[in-house]
Design a protein around this motif. Sequence first.
Motif, PDB file in Angstrom:
ATOM      1  N   UNK A 343       0.810  -1.226   0.000  1.00  0.00           N
ATOM      2  CA  UNK A 343       0.000   0.000   0.000  1.00  0.00           C
ATOM      3  C   UNK A 343       0.841   1.272   0.000  1.00  0.00           C
ATOM      4  N   UNK A 344       2.022   1.209   0.594  1.00  0.00           N
ATOM      5  CA  UNK A 344       2.866   2.402   0.693  1.00  0.00           C
ATOM      6  C   UNK A 344       4.317   1.992   0.466  1.00  0.00           C
ATOM      7  N   UNK A 345       5.059   2.824  -0.252  1.00  0.00           N
ATOM      8  CA  UNK A 345       6.492   2.598  -0.455  1.00  0.00           C
ATOM      9  C   UNK A 345       7.162   3.962  -0.587  1.00  0.00           C
ATOM     10  N   UNK A 346       8.229   4.167   0.171  1.00  0.00           N
ATOM     11  CA  UNK A 346       8.860   5.484   0.181  1.00  0.00           C
ATOM     12  C   UNK A 346      10.345   5.358   0.489  1.00  0.00           C
ATOM     13  N   UNK A 347      11.042   6.445   0.278  1.00  0.00           N
ATOM     14  CA  UNK A 347      12.474   6.508   0.511  1.00  0.00           C
ATOM     15  C   UNK A 347      12.780   7.740   1.347  1.00  0.00           C
ATOM     16  N   UNK A 348      13.862   7.712   2.069  1.00  0.00           N
ATOM     17  CA  UNK A 348      14.293   8.869   2.850  1.00  0.00           C
ATOM     18  C   UNK A 348      15.762   8.758   3.162  1.00  0.00           C
ATOM     19  N   UNK A 349      16.400   9.880   3.419  1.00  0.00           N
ATOM     20  CA  UNK A 349      17.851   9.895   3.617  1.00  0.00           C
ATOM     21  C   UNK A 349      18.232  10.150   5.071  1.00  0.00           C
ATOM     22  N   UNK A 350      19.262   9.450   5.492  1.00  0.00           N
ATOM     23  CA  UNK A 350      19.903   9.748   6.774  1.00  0.00           C
ATOM     24  C   UNK A 350      21.330  10.180   6.499  1.00  0.00           C
ATOM     25  N   UNK A 351      21.980  10.776   7.481  1.00  0.00           N
ATOM     26  CA  UNK A 351      23.339  11.285   7.307  1.00  0.00           C
ATOM     27  C   UNK A 351      24.345  10.286   7.868  1.00  0.00           C
ATOM     28  N   UNK A 352      25.319   9.956   7.050  1.00  0.00           N
ATOM     29  CA  UNK A 352      26.372   9.016   7.411  1.00  0.00           C
ATOM     30  C   UNK A 352      27.672   9.780   7.605  1.00  0.00           C
ATOM     31  N   UNK A 353      28.413   9.459   8.654  1.00  0.00           N
ATOM     32  CA  UNK A 353      29.763   9.995   8.818  1.00  0.00           C
ATOM     33  C   UNK A 353      30.771   8.906   8.478  1.00  0.00           C
ATOM     34  N   UNK A 354      31.992   9.304   8.193  1.00  0.00           N
ATOM     35  CA  UNK A 354      33.032   8.332   7.862  1.00  0.00           C
ATOM     36  C   UNK A 354      33.285   7.394   9.037  1.00  0.00           C
ATOM     37  N   UNK A 355      33.237   7.909  10.259  1.00  0.00           N
ATOM     38  CA  UNK A 355      33.493   7.100  11.445  1.00  0.00           C
ATOM     39  C   UNK A 355      32.268   6.331  11.910  1.00  0.00           C
ATOM     40  N   UNK A 356      31.094   6.654  11.359  1.00  0.00           N
ATOM     41  CA  UNK A 356      29.792   6.114  11.783  1.00  0.00           C
ATOM     42  C   UNK A 356      29.438   6.543  13.204  1.00  0.00           C
ATOM     43  N   UNK A 357      30.074   7.573  13.685  1.00  0.00           N
ATOM     44  CA  UNK A 357      29.790   8.163  14.998  1.00  0.00           C
ATOM     45  C   UNK A 357      29.243   9.563  14.752  1.00  0.00           C
ATOM     46  N   UNK A 358      28.205   9.995  15.491  1.00  0.00           N
ATOM     47  CA  UNK A 358      27.657  11.333  15.267  1.00  0.00           C
ATOM     48  C   UNK A 358      28.712  12.429  15.373  1.00  0.00           C
TER      49      UNK A 358
END
Length: 436
Positions: A343-358
């Motif tokens: 019924x629903x399909x969507x995409x969204x972005x998150x932010x990735x760092x090189x270290x994977x640490x905020x």
Amino acid sequence: MSSGGPGAGMRQAHHAPSYYAATANDTAVRPALDGNIRADVCVIGAGFTGISAALSLAERGYSVVVLEAERIGFGASGRNGGQIVNGYSRSLEVIGTRYGEPAARALGAMALEGGRIIRERIRTYAIDCDLVDGGFFAAFTDKQMNELEHEQAIWRAHGHERLRMVSRADLPAIVRSDLYVGGMIDEAGGHIHPLNLVLGEATAFEGHSGRIFEQSRVVSVDTGTTPVARTDKGSVTCSFLLVCGNAYLGTLLPQISANMMPVSSQVMATEPLDADLAAELLPANACVEDMNYILDYYRRTADNRILFGGGVVYGGADPASVEGKLRPHLARTFPGLAGARIDYAWSGSFALTLTRIPHVGRLTPTVYFSHGDSGHGVTTTHLLGRILAEAVAGQAERFDVWSRLPCYPFPGGRRLRVPLTMLGAWWYSLRDRFGL
């Protein structure tokens, strides 16, 4: 939006065509900023980080304005899988090896706080967002089971005792799929309707006299002693500015965005299933994520759909077909749903760092930022939002733990960061495929 109302003549911003947007409790549109105002604190971004910080500050009595380019929860905060996953995108063991045991102890002491903040706010402000306790990490191989047992021991060393190993024999009580050999349940994990959570927190913030302006993209920032955030129609002058745009920050402040890369993840929701079938597939109603490097994640919704996510596109582009990308994974996990209507399909972005640490820090003594939760944003954003508020209030000890962690630009700059990251992901996916 009716003619003549707030923002008349402006483009109407809409949420992604998601299950969450279709079942949102609050569809009110906040006005766009029109004029020049002042506040103690201005927050850029009305996602989890920005709203968490804004609510924490408003509870302390600060006057706070939030500027949102689109709608509250427009980005990853309103599009994610809705899973309350404790910890970070790198293990506490890796954090200790990279940054030293004091950093690991400090981050370990904070690692469950994001989930507690979420539950505390749901309870305090009576937020209706379908909270269910329990999260499950599913292992495909004995090697992954050994990794989970090792991770359980590390967590116990940091005081987290609510992790329980699940054998193959006990697996049907958690998830009915032939893919897995076992896993680990986190009783402090869980799942929620993320858009309704951030909308409920925004309403709570407004109840403390906070102001939110939607469709108010910040086009320039003065980072001087008295910061100013400017939109096309107005400005906010403040004592402190918090930058919380994450993957949707764009090029507003290149010194921040250079250290993160947008990565899109995809989610879809089936038609409502028979309640007995939904309960048969996921008897414990825990959310599930597997142990592969490019992982799948899924859960039941309040109306008995299977909400299924996974796959990543480095650089943040949307795939040609979200359903086409995810349906084979759903069918592999639950063969009986191979023909289920989506019924629903969507995409969204998150932010990735090189270290994977905020990446957390200060641009100036009055401009703070937090970005790059790297796929563990639901809980970590709530924690870091509170920590941003503490720093504004002069209690910067925990903020400084995070700000001292190094963050690096991606190798190859903007042109090569995507192919180089894809190459690394391909290598780890190959290891998963062959059980290495």
